[in-house]
Design a protein around this motif. Structure first.
Motif, short mmCIF file in Angstrom:
data_model
loop_
_atom_site.label_atom_id
_atom_site.label_comp_id
_atom_site.label_asym_id
_atom_site.label_seq_id
_atom_site.Cartn_x
_atom_site.Cartn_y
_atom_site.Cartn_z
N SER A 177 17.70 16.61 -4.99
CA SER A 177 18.21 15.28 -5.29
C SER A 177 19.42 14.99 -4.43
CB SER A 177 18.58 15.21 -6.78
OG SER A 177 19.05 13.93 -7.11
N MET A 178 19.65 13.71 -4.12
CA MET A 178 20.83 13.32 -3.38
C MET A 178 21.22 11.91 -3.80
SD MET A 178 21.55 13.15 0.74
CE MET A 178 20.57 11.69 1.05
N SER A 179 22.52 11.70 -3.98
CA SER A 179 23.04 10.36 -4.25
C SER A 179 24.44 10.28 -3.66
CB SER A 179 23.05 10.07 -5.76
OG SER A 179 23.91 10.98 -6.42
N SER A 180 25.03 9.11 -3.74
CA SER A 180 26.37 8.93 -3.19
C SER A 180 27.29 8.38 -4.27
CB SER A 180 26.35 7.98 -1.99
OG SER A 180 25.93 6.70 -2.39
N ASP A 181 28.60 8.48 -4.00
CA ASP A 181 29.56 7.87 -4.92
C ASP A 181 29.47 6.35 -4.77
OD1 ASP A 181 30.87 7.32 -2.55
OD2 ASP A 181 32.66 8.49 -3.03
N PRO A 200 0.81 -1.23 0.00
CA PRO A 200 0.00 0.00 0.00
C PRO A 200 0.84 1.28 0.00
CG PRO A 200 0.11 -0.89 2.20
CD PRO A 200 0.86 -1.86 1.31
N TRP A 201 1.54 1.58 -1.08
CA TRP A 201 2.33 2.80 -1.16
C TRP A 201 1.41 4.00 -1.25
CZ3 TRP A 201 6.71 1.35 0.41
CH2 TRP A 201 7.31 0.19 -0.03
N GLN A 202 1.72 5.03 -0.49
CA GLN A 202 0.93 6.25 -0.55
C GLN A 202 1.55 7.25 -1.51
OE1 GLN A 202 0.05 7.77 3.33
NE2 GLN A 202 -0.24 5.73 4.15
N SER A 203 2.84 7.52 -1.36
CA SER A 203 3.51 8.44 -2.27
C SER A 203 5.02 8.20 -2.22
CB SER A 203 3.21 9.90 -1.92
OG SER A 203 3.79 10.21 -0.68
N GLN A 204 5.45 7.07 -2.71
CA GLN A 204 6.87 6.72 -2.71
C GLN A 204 7.65 7.77 -3.48
OE1 GLN A 204 8.71 5.43 -5.60
NE2 GLN A 204 10.54 5.29 -4.38
N THR A 205 8.73 8.27 -2.89
CA THR A 205 9.50 9.31 -3.55
C THR A 205 10.92 8.91 -3.87
OG1 THR A 205 10.10 10.29 -1.43
CG2 THR A 205 8.16 11.17 -2.53
N SER A 206 11.47 7.90 -3.20
CA SER A 206 12.85 7.52 -3.45
C SER A 206 13.09 6.12 -2.91
CB SER A 206 13.80 8.50 -2.78
OG SER A 206 15.14 8.13 -2.98
N GLY A 207 13.95 5.39 -3.58
CA GLY A 207 14.30 4.06 -3.11
C GLY A 207 15.77 3.77 -3.35
N GLN A 208 16.35 2.91 -2.52
CA GLN A 208 17.75 2.51 -2.66
C GLN A 208 17.83 1.02 -2.40
OE1 GLN A 208 20.56 4.56 -3.41
NE2 GLN A 208 21.54 2.60 -3.66
N TYR A 209 18.29 0.26 -3.41
CA TYR A 209 18.35 -1.19 -3.34
C TYR A 209 19.71 -1.64 -2.84
CZ TYR A 209 18.27 -6.08 -4.81
OH TYR A 209 18.33 -7.44 -4.83
N GLY A 251 26.96 1.42 6.22
CA GLY A 251 25.69 0.74 6.45
C GLY A 251 24.58 1.66 6.92
N CYS A 252 24.88 2.94 7.06
CA CYS A 252 23.88 3.91 7.47
C CYS A 252 23.04 4.34 6.27
CB CYS A 252 24.54 5.14 8.08
SG CYS A 252 25.42 4.79 9.61
N VAL A 253 21.83 4.79 6.54
CA VAL A 253 20.95 5.34 5.50
C VAL A 253 20.99 6.86 5.65
CG1 VAL A 253 18.61 5.42 4.58
CG2 VAL A 253 19.47 3.30 5.59
N TYR A 254 21.31 7.56 4.56
CA TYR A 254 21.36 9.02 4.56
C TYR A 254 20.13 9.55 3.84
CZ TYR A 254 26.06 8.38 6.21
OH TYR A 254 27.14 8.02 6.98
N HIS A 311 14.82 12.06 -0.66
CA HIS A 311 15.77 11.14 -1.30
C HIS A 311 16.57 10.45 -0.22
CE1 HIS A 311 14.95 12.77 -5.26
NE2 HIS A 311 14.92 13.94 -4.67
N LEU A 312 17.03 9.24 -0.53
CA LEU A 312 17.89 8.54 0.41
C LEU A 312 18.95 7.75 -0.35
CD1 LEU A 312 16.91 5.32 0.42
CD2 LEU A 312 15.06 6.30 1.74
N THR A 313 20.03 7.47 0.36
CA THR A 313 21.12 6.68 -0.22
C THR A 313 21.80 5.94 0.92
OG1 THR A 313 23.03 6.76 -1.72
CG2 THR A 313 22.85 8.53 -0.08
#
Length: 158
Positions: free
Chosen positions: A121-125, A6-15, A74-77, A67-69
Motif C-alpha cells: 500500500s502507498m499513500s501521501s500526507d 473497458p477496465w481489465q484489472s484496476q488496482t488503484s485510483g487517485q482523484y 503535481g507528479c504522480v507517485y 498503488h499511486l498517489t
C-alpha cells in the motif's frame, strides 16, 4: 462515469479536484477525464509489456503498478509492485525511479540504495510531501519529497 470503460484489472485510483482520476491498471497508468460525458480515458504511461524502463512516458515500463498517489508538485507517485520500487511521473511526462533498486529485500537508504519487498500500500500526507508505504514484510516506510532539492529520504518508521 461511463459504465462502458473497458477496465481489465484496476488496482488503484487517485482523484483530483479538477475532475481527473489517475488509475493504475495492469502495467499502465491511465487518466480518466470526468469533466465531459462520456468520460475520456487516455494512457499516461506504460503499456501491456512488463518492464522497468524509466524515461519518456511512451517508453516507460512497469511491472504491476499497484498503488499511486499525487504529490504536492503535481507528479504522480507509483508503487511498482514487482519491480520493488517507487516511480514518479513528472508533469512533463518523464518517468523516474525515485526509491528502490529492484532487489527483493527491506533495506533503508536514499534513492536506489533503498530496497523494498512487494509494496502492499502507498499513500501521501494531505500536502503530498510524504509518501507512506506498507512494505511486504508489514513495515511502515516513509519517503520524504523535499521542496527545493527534490531529494528523497527513506527511513523505517518507528
Amino acid at each position: 462515469l461511463s459504465p462502458r470503460v473497458p477496465w481489465q484489472s484496476q488496482t488503484s485510483g487517485q482523484y483530483q479536484n479538477d475532475g481527473l482520476l489517475y488509475v493504475s491498471e495492469m502495467n499502465e497508468i491511465r487518466l480518466v477525464d470526468m469533466t465531459d460525458e462520456p468520460c475520456v480515458v487516455t494512457t499516461v504511461c506504460g503499456d501491456d509489456a512488463h518492464g522497468s524502463n524509466d524515461g519518456d512516458a511512451k517508453d516507460a515500463r512497469f511491472n504491476v503498478p499497484r498503488h499511486l498517489t499525487l504529490g504536492y508538485d503535481g507528479c504522480v507517485y507509483i508503487a511498482d509492485r514487482y519491480n520493488h520500487c517507487v516511480r514518479m511521473v513528472s508533469q512533463e511526462g518523464v518517468v523516474d525511479t525515485i526509491a528502490g533498486n529492484g532487489d527483493y529485500k527491506v533495506v533503508d537508504g536514499v534513492g536506489n540504495r533503498a530496497s523494498f519487498t512487494y509494496i502492499h500500500s502507498m499513500s501521501s500526507d494531505t500536502l503530498g510531501r510524504m509518501l507512506y508505504i506498507i512494505d511486504g514484510d508489514g513495515s511502515l516506510r516513509e519517503v520524504l519529497v523535499q521542496d527545493e532539492l527534490k531529494e528523497l529520504f527513506l527511513k523505517l518508521a518507528s
